[in-house]
Structures are given as structure tokens and as C-alpha cells.
Write a protein that holds these residues in place. Sequence first.
Motif, short mmCIF file in Angstrom:
data_model
loop_
_atom_site.label_atom_id
_atom_site.label_comp_id
_atom_site.label_asym_id
_atom_site.label_seq_id
_atom_site.Cartn_x
_atom_site.Cartn_y
_atom_site.Cartn_z
N UNK A 411 42.90 52.13 60.08
CA UNK A 411 43.91 51.84 59.09
C UNK A 411 43.49 52.45 57.75
N UNK A 412 43.44 53.78 57.67
CA UNK A 412 42.98 54.39 56.42
C UNK A 412 44.03 54.29 55.32
N UNK A 413 43.56 54.21 54.10
CA UNK A 413 44.45 54.30 52.95
C UNK A 413 44.73 55.78 52.70
N UNK A 414 45.95 56.08 52.31
CA UNK A 414 46.31 57.48 52.04
C UNK A 414 45.71 57.97 50.73
N UNK A 415 45.20 57.06 49.92
CA UNK A 415 44.69 57.44 48.61
C UNK A 415 43.53 56.54 48.22
N UNK A 416 42.37 56.78 48.78
CA UNK A 416 41.21 56.00 48.38
C UNK A 416 40.57 55.26 49.54
N UNK A 417 39.69 54.33 49.17
CA UNK A 417 38.90 53.60 50.15
C UNK A 417 39.24 52.12 50.14
N UNK A 418 38.89 51.45 51.22
CA UNK A 418 39.06 50.00 51.30
C UNK A 418 37.81 49.41 51.96
N UNK A 419 37.53 48.14 51.63
CA UNK A 419 36.34 47.46 52.15
C UNK A 419 36.61 45.97 52.30
N UNK A 420 35.62 45.26 52.83
CA UNK A 420 35.61 43.80 52.85
C UNK A 420 36.85 43.18 53.50
N UNK A 421 37.23 43.57 54.71
CA UNK A 421 38.43 43.00 55.32
C UNK A 421 38.21 41.56 55.81
N UNK A 422 39.28 40.80 55.83
CA UNK A 422 39.26 39.45 56.43
C UNK A 422 40.62 39.21 57.06
N UNK A 423 40.62 38.85 58.32
CA UNK A 423 41.86 38.66 59.10
C UNK A 423 42.24 37.18 59.06
N UNK A 424 43.51 36.91 58.77
CA UNK A 424 43.94 35.53 58.62
C UNK A 424 44.00 34.79 59.96
N UNK A 425 43.89 33.47 59.92
CA UNK A 425 44.18 32.67 61.13
C UNK A 425 45.69 32.70 61.41
N UNK A 426 46.09 32.11 62.52
CA UNK A 426 47.51 31.92 62.78
C UNK A 426 48.08 30.94 61.75
N UNK A 427 49.33 31.17 61.34
CA UNK A 427 49.99 30.26 60.41
C UNK A 427 50.91 29.31 61.16
#
Length: 427
Positions: A411-427
Amino acid sequence: MQRSFICLFLCFFSLFARAELTVEITQGVDEPTPIAVVPFAWSGNQALPDDIAKVVGDDLYRSGMFKVMPRDNMLSFPSDRSSLYFRDWRISGSEFIVIGRISESEGQLNVGFELYDILKEERILGEDIKANRDNLRAVGHYISDKVFEALTGVRGAFSTRIVYVTAKQLAPSNHRYRLMLADSDGHNPRTILESKEPILSPAWSQDASKLAYVSFESGRPAVYIQYLATGKREKVQSFRGLNGAPAWSPDGKKLALVLSKDGNPEVYVLDLQQRRLTRITHHFGIDTEPSWSPDGQSLIFTSDRGGQPQIYSIYLPTRDVTRLTFEGQYNARGRLTQDGRFLAMVHQNNGSFHIAVQDLRTGRVDLLTETFMDESPTIAPNGSIILYATQEGIRGVLAAVSLDGRVKFRLPSSDGDVREPAWSPFR
């Protein structure tokens, strides 16, 4: 400690910018299931802002489990059972088909969808959903969840969300950091927090209504809690030295933290209602990166108490400590699947850092990635996908791998970098 912690953080980031994430499938299952997702019939006059069928098709394709028929190859566009000719779709090679229709009444949208088994000529499921123009993408994710579960037996997680950190360098000594919230497919990004100082370690509460994270906005690390519905935020108790790595307990009443207020990084638990702080670990080694077991009875954490970073578990009622990882000289940032059986982690192999998973019943360790600087694994709430940060050239991207290693995407960003992901629980 504070200055070295900031320097360590900055070493992981290059130049960051806010941008919507895109999805690039890099590997899927050997024989993905052929499925057709037909454009939904629309009986209104004004064009709709989102294409529900495209959202569904993209979700299923992104899972790596399905081969989605291109629209240009479709001979017809049925919207109900009477216009669905199974023979035509069998010839096309599809095994399943999703059809639907959208109508409008008094400003409200009515979305109906159906899933059919083409070979058996049977209806598997169908539902009518009330919607509005602003939540059509959410409706698409909901349909994807239903279709995915019906065909795989695993609850879909397309309706969940992710958070991640970005930063933009405005000048050599001027950075702009953002904590971002987005749909699980990277769409609809919005800024939760913007700061001139680093943001670290976002973590979801179990009801997906709050985030905890570390911010340096006051000049030193402090843990904050943010309420997503209102935007309200509060500062958790801040102590001298390191305040980091927050992790919510399954009941949402406690936070596990790493504090160095007593001179050494140790794991603590903060009761959020009584504001009572309890020290959990007592060792001269560095104890960090806590994460809760699904039943809330144990914490797993990273420690170098054995000479090298490894993952341990501490049973809270008795404080008995058990070492979980033995293969390799470096294992860190452990995260458990929701059933508690599998441990995702950062594992060093031949000098590179990869994502690995360990079966806690058998002890077997499987290396899941081939990139060289992988970090921050977070697991989808259905336990099927691990999202993590990695390097692509000189920039950081988010990537994902299935628990068995058969499905991979970025899931790259088209303009820059991303870090530190966290996936949510089910709502």
C-alpha cells in the motif's frame, strides 16, 4: 534517553508526505477463485459519487484469494435473477457472481445485492441495505465482507480501518508529522493529529473508538488518548524519561506502557479509571513493546534479558515469565492473533529484518517476507493478514502478507513514505 529516542525515530524516517495509499498486489494464491462483480444497476438521475461494484471487486482482488473478471470481458450486466443467464457466465470461466441494484426514495438510497454460485445455479446470499451518498464506499466494504465470509468461511475485514504516521520535511530542521486514519484499503485518509514533533506507536482500543499514541509535542515523550468521534484528547500521566509503547487491554480499562521513570525501561500497567500504575516487569535488561493476550491475562513483550532481543510472556496473576522465541538472535515487536495461537514478529535473518510468524502450539517459525527492513507488524482482526512497514528504495511503504505467506500486497503512498501502521479491531 529522550534525545537518543528521538534520534532513533528519525533514523527510520526519510522524507514523508500526506497522500492516499494505493494497493499493488505482488503475490496471490496459486489458483484464485474466479468471480464476477457486475456493475450495480442505478435507477436514479444524478450520478453516484462511488462505484460500489468496483469497491467490492477491488476488495476481493486485494485479498489475493479471488480473480475478478474485468468489466470489458462481461457479456451482459444482470442486476437480478431474471436477467442472469448462468450458461454465459460458465463459459466465461467465472464460478461466482455478485449482482446488485441501487434505487433512491425520498433522498435515501436502497442497495440490494446477491451472490450466486454459477456452477450450481444457486443463490448463496442477498441483502437490502439502506444507504446515503456519503457512505457508498462503506456499503461496498460491507458487501465485500459478506461475500468473503460466505466463500472462504473467514470473517471479512474490509470494513475495518488503519492508522499510520507520515511526516513531511519542510526544511532541514523543520518536519511536519501527521497521524493518519484511513479505510483498510487506504482510501478516505484524514488527519487525526498534526505536529512539528514526532508521533509514535498508535494503538487502537478494542471498541475501535479511541487511539493511544506517543507524541513529543511537549518536547519529551508523552502518551495521549484520542477519542475519534469527538476529537477530544487527553494526556496520560507523564513521567521523567521514556513514556512509550501504549497497548490497550482487551476490556479497554487499562494501558500497558513502557516507562523508564525508575531508571530502566520496564513494562507497567495503568488502570485508566483509578489512574493506578502497576509495575509489571523487574529486570536489569530492557523490557519494551508490550502487547496483550486476547484473554487479558498475559502480556507479551520484547526483552534483551537473555543477551539478545527476544519475546517473552508474563502471566499477570502470578508474574511468571516465559520465553516464547528461541530461533534466531533477534525477535521483537510481537503481536498475537485473536485466537492467541500465532505470534507475528520482526525476525532478523542473515542481517536483514523480516516479518515472521511462530505457531505457539508447535514452535514452528515461518519467514513471511523477503524485503530487508521490515518493522511494526499489525494483524487484521480476522487474523488473515499482517500489515507492516518496510523500505522500497529510499522510501517507506506499507506492505501486507497473509499468515501463510501466500498473499502479498503493498500500500505505497504516491507521494512520500508511511510508517507505524496499526489495524483496527472489528467495530
